[in-house]
Every structure is written in C-alpha cells, then in structure tokens.
Design an enzyme around this catalytic site. Structure first.
Site, PDB file in Angstrom:
ATOM      1  N   HIS A   1       0.833  -1.206   0.000  1.00 40.14           N
ATOM      2  CA  HIS A   1       0.000   0.000   0.000  1.00 40.14           C
ATOM      3  C   HIS A   1       0.868   1.256   0.000  1.00 40.14           C
ATOM      4  O   HIS A   1       0.564   2.239  -0.681  1.00 40.14           O
ATOM      5  CB  HIS A   1      -0.889   0.048   1.255  1.00 40.14           C
ATOM      6  CG  HIS A   1      -1.859  -1.086   1.383  1.00 40.14           C
ATOM      7  ND1 HIS A   1      -1.748  -2.041   2.371  1.00 40.14           N
ATOM      8  CD2 HIS A   1      -2.967  -1.406   0.673  1.00 40.14           C
ATOM      9  CE1 HIS A   1      -2.757  -2.892   2.268  1.00 40.14           C
ATOM     10  NE2 HIS A   1      -3.506  -2.543   1.245  1.00 40.14           N
TER      11      HIS A   1
ATOM     12  N   ASP B   1      -3.269  -7.561  -7.414  1.00 45.31           N
ATOM     13  CA  ASP B   1      -4.646  -7.858  -7.813  1.00 45.31           C
ATOM     14  C   ASP B   1      -4.766  -7.564  -9.309  1.00 45.31           C
ATOM     15  O   ASP B   1      -5.438  -6.617  -9.710  1.00 45.31           O
ATOM     16  CB  ASP B   1      -5.615  -7.020  -6.988  1.00 45.31           C
ATOM     17  CG  ASP B   1      -5.487  -7.313  -5.508  1.00 45.31           C
ATOM     18  OD1 ASP B   1      -6.131  -8.237  -5.025  1.00 45.31           O
ATOM     19  OD2 ASP B   1      -4.687  -6.627  -4.826  1.00 45.31           O
TER      20      ASP B   1
ATOM     21  N   MET C   1       3.082  -9.373  -0.277  1.00 44.20           N
ATOM     22  CA  MET C   1       2.455  -8.761   0.903  1.00 44.20           C
ATOM     23  C   MET C   1       0.946  -8.703   0.719  1.00 44.20           C
ATOM     24  O   MET C   1       0.447  -8.437  -0.372  1.00 44.20           O
ATOM     25  CB  MET C   1       3.017  -7.361   1.119  1.00 44.20           C
ATOM     26  CG  MET C   1       4.448  -7.418   1.576  1.00 44.20           C
ATOM     27  SD  MET C   1       4.917  -5.914   2.396  1.00 44.20           S
ATOM     28  CE  MET C   1       6.634  -6.297   2.705  1.00 44.20           C
TER      29      MET C   1
HETATM   30  P1  AMP Z   1      -6.406  -3.873  -0.491  1.00 39.74           P
HETATM   31  O1  AMP Z   1      -6.258  -3.025   0.729  1.00 39.74           O
HETATM   32  O2  AMP Z   1      -5.966  -5.280  -0.306  1.00 39.74           O
HETATM   33  O3  AMP Z   1      -7.740  -3.725  -1.149  1.00 39.74           O
HETATM   34  O4  AMP Z   1      -5.356  -3.290  -1.541  1.00 39.74           O
HETATM   35  C1  AMP Z   1      -5.360  -1.933  -1.899  1.00 39.74           C
HETATM   36  C2  AMP Z   1      -4.432  -1.726  -3.069  1.00 39.74           C
HETATM   37  O5  AMP Z   1      -3.120  -2.153  -2.706  1.00 39.74           O
HETATM   38  C3  AMP Z   1      -4.838  -2.558  -4.289  1.00 39.74           C
HETATM   39  O6  AMP Z   1      -4.633  -1.779  -5.465  1.00 39.74           O
HETATM   40  C4  AMP Z   1      -3.897  -3.719  -4.226  1.00 39.74           C
HETATM   41  O7  AMP Z   1      -3.625  -4.294  -5.485  1.00 39.74           O
HETATM   42  C5  AMP Z   1      -2.644  -3.059  -3.670  1.00 39.74           C
HETATM   43  N1  AMP Z   1      -1.763  -4.056  -3.075  1.00 39.74           N
HETATM   44  C6  AMP Z   1      -2.091  -5.016  -2.177  1.00 39.74           C
HETATM   45  N2  AMP Z   1      -1.030  -5.800  -1.897  1.00 39.74           N
HETATM   46  C7  AMP Z   1      -0.005  -5.328  -2.647  1.00 39.74           C
HETATM   47  C8  AMP Z   1       1.357  -5.720  -2.831  1.00 39.74           C
HETATM   48  N3  AMP Z   1       1.889  -6.755  -2.173  1.00 39.74           N
HETATM   49  N4  AMP Z   1       2.113  -5.007  -3.678  1.00 39.74           N
HETATM   50  C9  AMP Z   1       1.581  -3.955  -4.369  1.00 39.74           C
HETATM   51  N5  AMP Z   1       0.314  -3.543  -4.248  1.00 39.74           N
HETATM   52  C10 AMP Z   1      -0.474  -4.214  -3.410  1.00 39.74           C
END
Ligand code: AMP
Length: 283
Positions: free
Chosen positions: A37, A150, A184
């Site tokens: 994030h 994602d 992550m």
């Molecule tokens: P989430 O909080 O899981 O909905 O993720 C929010 C944003 O962070 C989304 O665009 C995810 O694709 C991105 N994200 C989650 N994990 C990672 C990661 N390990 N590396 C890069 N971006 C990530």
C-alpha cells in the site's frame, strides 16, 4: 493529515482543490496497511499535487461465507503510517455512509469479472467496481494507483474507466514482496508460522515458471503443469486455480507470449492467497 469520514466534507475539499487546478492522486485501500500500500501512496505523492488514501472495508466485495467480519483492521496504525508518508487526506467513510438504506445501484464488467478469481468469488468484482466508481466520483482523482498483486482487479477497473469515460489515469505498480518472496497482503496476518512458510510455495512456483520461460519453454500447459506440481507438493496448500491468460481478455493461452499473465489462487489452510507473474521476455 486530515481524516474525513463524511462524503459531503470530502466533496467540499475536492471542489476547493479543483478551483485551484490542483492535481489529485488517489489510492483506494481496505486498510491494515503494508509496504505494498505504501508503495502506491508514495507513487501518488510523487505524481500529483495532493494525495488521498481511502480506507474502507467494502462489504459488497465479500461473499456471504467470506471474511468481511474477520478482515484485519487497525485504524491507529494505518493513520500513523499514512501520516509519516505525508498523505493529505485519509478518507474513511462508514459502511452506512457508502451504502445507506435503499442503496440499489451496482456496476459490472461481465465477462472479465467471471474469470479467474471471479469463478470462485461470484459478485466480488461487482462489489469492487461499484465501490471504486463511487470513490472516484467522490474524490475525482486525476491519477489512481493500484497494485499488480490484484492483476484481474486492475484490468477490470481499467476497462470500467475506459468504458465509462471516467477520465482517471490508472497506474498499476509492481507486487511488493517480503524478503522471502511472499507477496504482501493484509490477509497474511491470518497465517500461522507454519502456514507462512507453506505460502512461500506460491512465489517459488512462479519463480520456477519464470525460469522455465526464460529457458525458452513457451508451452503454457507445460509451464502450468510445473507450477501445479510444485504447489501440489505442499501439504498445507489447496489450489483454487492456476492459469496463463491474455492480459486484455483474461482468456487462457496455449502459448506464452510477452505480457501473458500467469495467475494463481491457492488456499493455505483456510486463507485464500493470490499471486501472479506478468511475462516479460525483454528483461
Ligand atoms: P487492499 O487493501 O488489499 O484492497 O489493496 C489496496 C491496493 O493495494 C490494491 O490496489 C492492491 O492491489 C494493492 N496491493 C495489495 N497488496 C499489494 C502488494 N503486495 N504489492 C503492491 N500492491 C499491493
């Protein structure tokens, strides 16, 4: 950093920014932040005049048997992390604010939403598209940042933004991993020590796929079979899907090509994890 809960208050700030022609960078999240994030937040800060991060655990993207209630939350920690990054606004609406009684409108991208993760998570991308469209309309970003973690989500959101002329530039940033290779994810917090070790089979199997492809193996079936073999060898792992698909259509490919997306979802114990690789033949 301002913390905003109410939609009208967010809209007032956005109108004021627009009146000064300030460019807005936006990172939607579900919180329980990690370095993935933060990489998006830093990119937003670098590429726009002001940066908004949203934190909203979106019930509409969880299935009835999924982990909405159990999803990890730590607002204080998230706030401190974003404060340190110099984020201007944390937008943190309540469920009632985003989905008041009588809420009835949903956005869908049929076809793309039914593939890969959509097969085992029906309704998931409908929930994602709906919340992201709402957030885009409230925050009015010039650029929005998403993670390749994602990959299907990013492809679907790009399609939505194009089809609905949203005028938002969508940037997709690389997967941030732990030192041992584990991608992550907020959901990694569900894993026991043994499961965390077992979960390494995801990134390792993708590394092995990359080595095969670098060595000239372009037959998708053979590459996927090797990934499947490796993951099947891990007793705590249960495969949901392993696929090689074209990056625009998400249709399966027989031959690996530049840009092919090799994506997988695997249960480690009760926790469903995803990971992927975008084939880069030029590197
Ligand atoms: P989430 O909080 O899981 O909905 O993720 C929010 C944003 O962070 C989304 O665009 C995810 O694709 C991105 N994200 C989650 N994990 C990672 C990661 N390990 N590396 C890069 N971006 C990530």
């Amino acid at each position: 950093m301002k913390i905003i809960n109410a939609i009208p208050e967010m809209q007032t700030i956005v109108r004021e920014w627009a009146s000064r022609n300030v460019s807005i960078g936006f990172v939607p999240t579900m919180g329980f932040l990690h370095a993935g994030h933060i990489s998006l937040a830093r990119a937003a800060k670098k590429n726009a005049d002001v940066t908004v991060v949203s934190l909203f655990v979106n019930p509409a993207q969880f299935g009835p048997k999924e982990d909405f209630k159990a999803y990890p939350r730590d607002l204080n920690r998230d706030t401190a992390m974003l404060e340190r990054e110099g984020i201007d606004v944390l937008f943190h609406p309540s469920t009632e604010e985003m989905y008041p009684a009588g809420f009835a409108t949903f956005v869908e991208v049929p076809g793309l939403q039914d593939k890969l993760c959509g097969r085992s998570r029906p309704g998931h991308f409908r929930g994602v598209c709906t919340i992201v469209l709402k957030l885009f309309d409230i925050v009015r970003p010039d650029i929005a940042f998403f993670g390749q973690k994602d990959a299907q989500q990013a492809i679907i959101l790009r399609t939505m933004a194009r089809d609905l002329n949203l005028g938002v530039r969508i940037e997709v940033l690389p997967i941030v991993r732990e030192a041992d290779g584990l991608a992550m994810s907020s959901r990694n917090s569900y894993l026991s020590a043994a499961e965390k070790k077992a979960a390494l089979v995801l990134s390792r199997s993708l590394d092995a796929a990359k080595s095969l492809i670098d060595g000239g193996e372009m037959n998708a079936g053979k590459v996927l079979a090797s990934v499947r073999r490796m993951i099947s060898g891990e007793p705590l792992a249960r495969i949901d899907y392993i696929e090689a698909v074209a990056p625009e259509s998400l249709d399966s490919v027989r031959e690996i090509a530049e840009g092919t997306l090799i994506a997988l979802a695997v249960f480690i114990g009760q926790t469903r994890l995803i990971d992927n690789l975008i084939v880069n033949l030029k590197a």
